[in-house]
Design a protein around this motif. Structure first.
Motif, PDB file in Angstrom:
ATOM      1  N   ASP A  59     -15.206  38.319  70.321  1.00  0.00           N
ATOM      2  CA  ASP A  59     -14.694  39.203  69.274  1.00  0.00           C
ATOM      3  C   ASP A  59     -13.170  39.159  69.214  1.00  0.00           C
ATOM      4  O   ASP A  59     -12.576  39.188  68.122  1.00  0.00           O
ATOM      5  CB  ASP A  59     -15.161  40.641  69.521  1.00  0.00           C
ATOM      6  N   GLU A  60     -12.515  39.065  70.378  1.00  0.00           N
ATOM      7  CA  GLU A  60     -11.048  38.982  70.416  1.00  0.00           C
ATOM      8  C   GLU A  60     -10.558  37.692  69.760  1.00  0.00           C
ATOM      9  O   GLU A  60      -9.597  37.711  68.971  1.00  0.00           O
ATOM     10  CB  GLU A  60     -10.559  39.057  71.858  1.00  0.00           C
ATOM     11  N   VAL A  61     -11.213  36.572  70.100  1.00  0.00           N
ATOM     12  CA  VAL A  61     -10.804  35.289  69.520  1.00  0.00           C
ATOM     13  C   VAL A  61     -11.066  35.288  68.010  1.00  0.00           C
ATOM     14  O   VAL A  61     -10.208  34.861  67.222  1.00  0.00           O
ATOM     15  CB  VAL A  61     -11.545  34.124  70.212  1.00  0.00           C
ATOM     16  N   SER A  62     -12.212  35.785  67.594  1.00  0.00           N
ATOM     17  CA  SER A  62     -12.537  35.826  66.170  1.00  0.00           C
ATOM     18  C   SER A  62     -11.546  36.690  65.404  1.00  0.00           C
ATOM     19  O   SER A  62     -11.117  36.342  64.295  1.00  0.00           O
ATOM     20  CB  SER A  62     -13.953  36.347  65.970  1.00  0.00           C
ATOM     21  N   ALA A  63     -11.165  37.812  66.004  1.00  0.00           N
ATOM     22  CA  ALA A  63     -10.189  38.696  65.352  1.00  0.00           C
ATOM     23  C   ALA A  63      -8.837  38.006  65.209  1.00  0.00           C
ATOM     24  O   ALA A  63      -8.143  38.166  64.194  1.00  0.00           O
ATOM     25  CB  ALA A  63     -10.047  39.988  66.146  1.00  0.00           C
ATOM     26  N   LEU A  64      -8.443  37.231  66.222  1.00  0.00           N
ATOM     27  CA  LEU A  64      -7.184  36.479  66.158  1.00  0.00           C
ATOM     28  C   LEU A  64      -7.204  35.506  64.979  1.00  0.00           C
ATOM     29  O   LEU A  64      -6.243  35.430  64.199  1.00  0.00           O
ATOM     30  CB  LEU A  64      -6.969  35.722  67.470  1.00  0.00           C
ATOM     31  N   PHE A  65      -8.291  34.775  64.833  1.00  0.00           N
ATOM     32  CA  PHE A  65      -8.384  33.799  63.742  1.00  0.00           C
ATOM     33  C   PHE A  65      -8.448  34.499  62.391  1.00  0.00           C
ATOM     34  O   PHE A  65      -7.815  34.043  61.424  1.00  0.00           O
ATOM     35  CB  PHE A  65      -9.583  32.879  63.967  1.00  0.00           C
ATOM     36  N   ASP A  66      -9.181  35.599  62.320  1.00  0.00           N
ATOM     37  CA  ASP A  66      -9.245  36.351  61.058  1.00  0.00           C
ATOM     38  C   ASP A  66      -7.868  36.883  60.666  1.00  0.00           C
ATOM     39  O   ASP A  66      -7.485  36.851  59.482  1.00  0.00           O
ATOM     40  CB  ASP A  66     -10.224  37.509  61.191  1.00  0.00           C
ATOM     41  N   ARG A  67      -7.123  37.356  61.647  1.00  0.00           N
ATOM     42  CA  ARG A  67      -5.803  37.930  61.384  1.00  0.00           C
ATOM     43  C   ARG A  67      -4.862  36.901  60.770  1.00  0.00           C
ATOM     44  O   ARG A  67      -4.017  37.229  59.932  1.00  0.00           O
ATOM     45  CB  ARG A  67      -5.230  38.490  62.690  1.00  0.00           C
ATOM     46  N   HIS A  68      -5.022  35.649  61.178  1.00  0.00           N
ATOM     47  CA  HIS A  68      -4.125  34.604  60.688  1.00  0.00           C
ATOM     48  C   HIS A  68      -4.759  33.773  59.568  1.00  0.00           C
ATOM     49  O   HIS A  68      -4.134  32.808  59.086  1.00  0.00           O
ATOM     50  CB  HIS A  68      -3.712  33.691  61.843  1.00  0.00           C
TER      51      HIS A  68
END
Length: 306
Positions: A59-68
């Motif tokens: 979830d942390e990695v997915s959120a990072l990619f979504d944010r950018h």
């Protein structure tokens, strides 16, 4: 089609910094390096630790990619799945499976690796070994909705005499590995110095190429007149130094990127074209490496629609 890059060129930066830089410089995707932090290759990078990877981390990695606004196109662990040391081979296979598990949690379709080679065996013996070792990995991945993609790098540095160390370097071998359920992470640079036309080699296989890499190769035919096709022998300082060709970022070598990208589009390719930066001129520190990625972007981005 999206334009991305393989994060292995920036082992000194955390994934968050790489994602921020990629988004700010109009890259659309990242192929993320997942070597163990104590892996065996000198140019390893570990931007996602897939060992013990869980939903919280996913979830942390997915959120990072979504944010950018980025796509995570593949997890990248390019190792020798036919390693001559059986215990090391088992470790590599276990890490491939860990990558598959992480890819499933992340919703990523692809895990990249090599077939590899046992340098003490003939090609025929290696093929028999691969036909025992690789199908269980393909089955494991398939059960989790993941494709294992194989880069067609020759990996000549893995062989004591500079011969192919990865049995996936030609269309003949691609067809063999397709029969095992593997897919191709197509990279035209390796075909250039082998004397294989990268466009003609690409055309028949696009339906087995869900992901591609963009690396260039600069050839020096005059130097080849001294060393021959196989490269330096007596004067070879290390296994990777052929003496008559070198890798470059796209636009600084001999690959015709207009024809490559056009052929991918014509064949219906909708995956990521991922820059693999191994250019010795644009290497050394973060600023120099990112400048190389900017050169690659200027070469490729105008060719990609959207």
């Amino acid at each position: 089609m999206k334009l991305g890059f393989l994060t292995a060129c920036l082992p000194q930066l955390p994934l968050g910094d790489i994602a921020a830089w990629a988004a700010a410089h109009d890259y659309q995707a990242l192929e993320v390096a997942t070597w163990p932090s104590t892996g065996s290759r000198e140019f390893e990078a570990s931007h996602i630790d897939v060992t013990g990877f869980d939903k919280r981390r996913a979830d942390e990695v997915s959120a990072l990619f979504d944010r950018h606004g980025l796509t995570l196109s593949a997890l990248a662990y390019y190792e020798n799945n036919l390693h001559p040391d059986e215990s090391r081979r088992a470790e590599i296979a276990a890490h491939v499976r860990a990558n598959v598990d992480a890819a499933r949690l992340l919703g990523v379709d692809h895990v990249g690796t090599f077939v590899g080679r046992h340098p003490g065996l003939t090609v025929k013996e290696n093929i028999a070994l691969a036909e025992r070792e690789l199908p269980p990995l393909v089955e494991y991945a398939g059960e989790r909705g993941v494709k294992i993609i194989i880069e067609n790098c020759v990996m000549e540095g893995w062989h004591p005499d500079g011969y192919p160390g990865n049995l996936a370097y030609s269309p003949e071998l691609w067809e063999w590995m397709f029969d095992l359920g593997l897919y191709l992470n197509y990279d035209p640079s390796h075909l250039m110095w082998l004397g294989i036309d990268p466009v003609e080699a690409l055309k028949p296989y696009i339906d087995r190429i869900p992901h591609a890499q963009a690396k260039d190769a600069q050839l020096d035919p005059r130097a080849r007149n001294r060393y021959g096709f196989f490269g330096r022998t007596v004067e070879r300082a290390d296994g990777w130094d052929s003496g008559w060709w070198r890798y470059r970022v796209p636009g600084l070598g001999d690959v015709d990127w207009r024809r490559i990208v056009d052929t991918l589009y014509e064949g219906g390719f909708t995956g990521t074209l991922s820059v693999e930066h191994e250019d010795p001129v644009w290497s050394g520190d973060v600023r120099r490496i990112t400048q190389g990625l900017e050169i690659a972007h200027r070469t490729l981005r105008p060719l990609i629609v959207g």
